[in-house]
Design an enzyme around this catalytic site. Structure first.
Site, short mmCIF file in Angstrom:
data_model
loop_
_atom_site.label_atom_id
_atom_site.label_comp_id
_atom_site.label_asym_id
_atom_site.label_seq_id
_atom_site.Cartn_x
_atom_site.Cartn_y
_atom_site.Cartn_z
N TYR A 1 0.83 -1.21 0.00
CA TYR A 1 0.00 0.00 0.00
C TYR A 1 0.86 1.26 0.00
O TYR A 1 0.46 2.30 -0.54
CB TYR A 1 -0.93 -0.01 1.22
CG TYR A 1 -1.99 1.04 1.19
CD1 TYR A 1 -3.17 0.85 0.47
CD2 TYR A 1 -1.82 2.24 1.87
CE1 TYR A 1 -4.15 1.83 0.44
CE2 TYR A 1 -2.80 3.22 1.84
CZ TYR A 1 -3.96 3.01 1.13
OH TYR A 1 -4.92 3.97 1.09
N GLY B 1 -8.63 -14.44 3.58
CA GLY B 1 -10.04 -14.72 3.77
C GLY B 1 -10.93 -13.50 3.85
O GLY B 1 -12.13 -13.63 4.07
N HIS C 1 -9.51 -7.51 2.30
CA HIS C 1 -8.27 -6.72 2.40
C HIS C 1 -7.43 -6.83 1.13
O HIS C 1 -6.85 -5.84 0.67
CB HIS C 1 -7.47 -7.19 3.62
CG HIS C 1 -6.25 -6.40 3.89
ND1 HIS C 1 -6.28 -5.13 4.42
CD2 HIS C 1 -4.95 -6.70 3.71
CE1 HIS C 1 -5.05 -4.69 4.55
NE2 HIS C 1 -4.21 -5.62 4.13
#
Length: 156
Positions: free
Chosen positions: A58, A86, A89
């Site tokens: 990021y 999972g 994100h």
């Protein structure tokens, strides 16, 4: 007909590599591949290669933007790995990283290359960091070298 083709040798090139620390067990291999390609194939001296570590993928777009704007480099390579988990994100980080780097590249006067893996699994990441599917860090470095020469030829 005029044809412009880039070559990968760029012995006087100054290249920065921005690399994410998160998933460094993969990213170390991407960095090794990139540096090897720059030095061995591109004939870039190690003194002309700068490596900047950032926390994660990021943070790559902002760092690459700062490196581009420093006017110290002929190309900037972004390296990192985002592996699906999972939660959502993955989409946020991978999407913002890709979009941010694309934006910086389009605003830049120098090549910005994308060596960020976005994979479904750790196994896929390992394959793309130097095993079955080659080394995407080396590919990003080769692209940077070629684009340095293509842009020089276009600009005259």
């Amino acid at each position: 007909m005029n044809v412009i083709k880039g070559v990968v040798a760029a012995p006087n090139a100054r290249v920065a590599i921005a690399i994410a620390r998160f998933n460094n067990f993969i990213n170390d291999s991407l960095l090794e591949g990139a540096v090897d390609a720059l030095e061995r194939i591109g004939q870039v001296s190690s003194e002309n290669i700068t490596v900047v570590w950032v926390p994660g993928a990021y943070e790559l777009p902002l760092t690459v933007k700062a490196l581009v704007e420093s006017d110290k480099y002929d190309a900037v390579i972004a390296l990192g790995t985002v592996i699906r988990g999972g939660t959502a994100h993955f989409e946020y980080v991978a999407g913002e990283c890709s979009s941010g780097l694309s934006h910086v590249a389009m605003q830049s006067e120098i090549p910005v290359t994308f060596g960020v893996l976005t994979t479904e699994s750790i196994e896929q990441a390992i394959e793309r960091a130097g095993t079955k599917a080659g080394n995407k860090g080396a590919e990003a470095a080769m692209t940077a070298l070629e684009m340095i020469n293509v842009l020089k030829a276009i600009k005259g």
